[in-house]
Motif scaffolding. Structure first.
Motif: not given
Length: 120
Positions: A45, A94, A110, A113
């Motif tokens: 990521r 994300y 978070w 996504g």
């Protein structure tokens, strides 16, 4: 804690555009930075763009001049306008929110996504 909900992903042809949205809810005062990250298959990521409460932005080199991050404080929403998309931009994107101080980061949240696929 802050909850994040992303939207706006999809399939687009090379050279096309998409706009991602990330709406935050919860204790908004617990964060001072929001950003977009992406993860392609088989890769780590990576940070794409960030924006702080003062409106200062950062971008990874590969998206400079093509992507724009912005925020609407009244709606607690951050946007990522993506133009001139390339196949290598294909990834799950994300949204992240956190607080950064002189002692490091905290209150990390978070989103779930959203898939962006750039293909002809």
């Amino acid at each position: 804690q802050v909850q994040l909900v992303e939207s706006g992903g999809g399939l687009v042809q090379p050279g096309g555009s998409l706009r991602l949205s990330c709406e935050a809810s919860g204790i908004i005062s617990s964060i001072n930075v929001m950003g977009w990250y992406r993860q392609a298959p088989g890769k780590q990521r990576e940070s794409v763009a960030t924006i702080n409460m003062g409106g200062s932005t950062t971008y990874t080199d590969s998206v400079k001049g093509r992507f724009t991050i912005s925020r609407d404080n009244a709606k607690n929403t951050v946007y990522l306008q993506m133009n001139s998309l390339k196949p290598e931009d294909t990834a799950v994107y994300y949204c992240r929110a956190y607080k950064i101080t002189a002692w490091g980061t905290s209150n990390n949240s978070w989103g779930q996504g959203t898939q962006v696929t750039v293909s002809s």
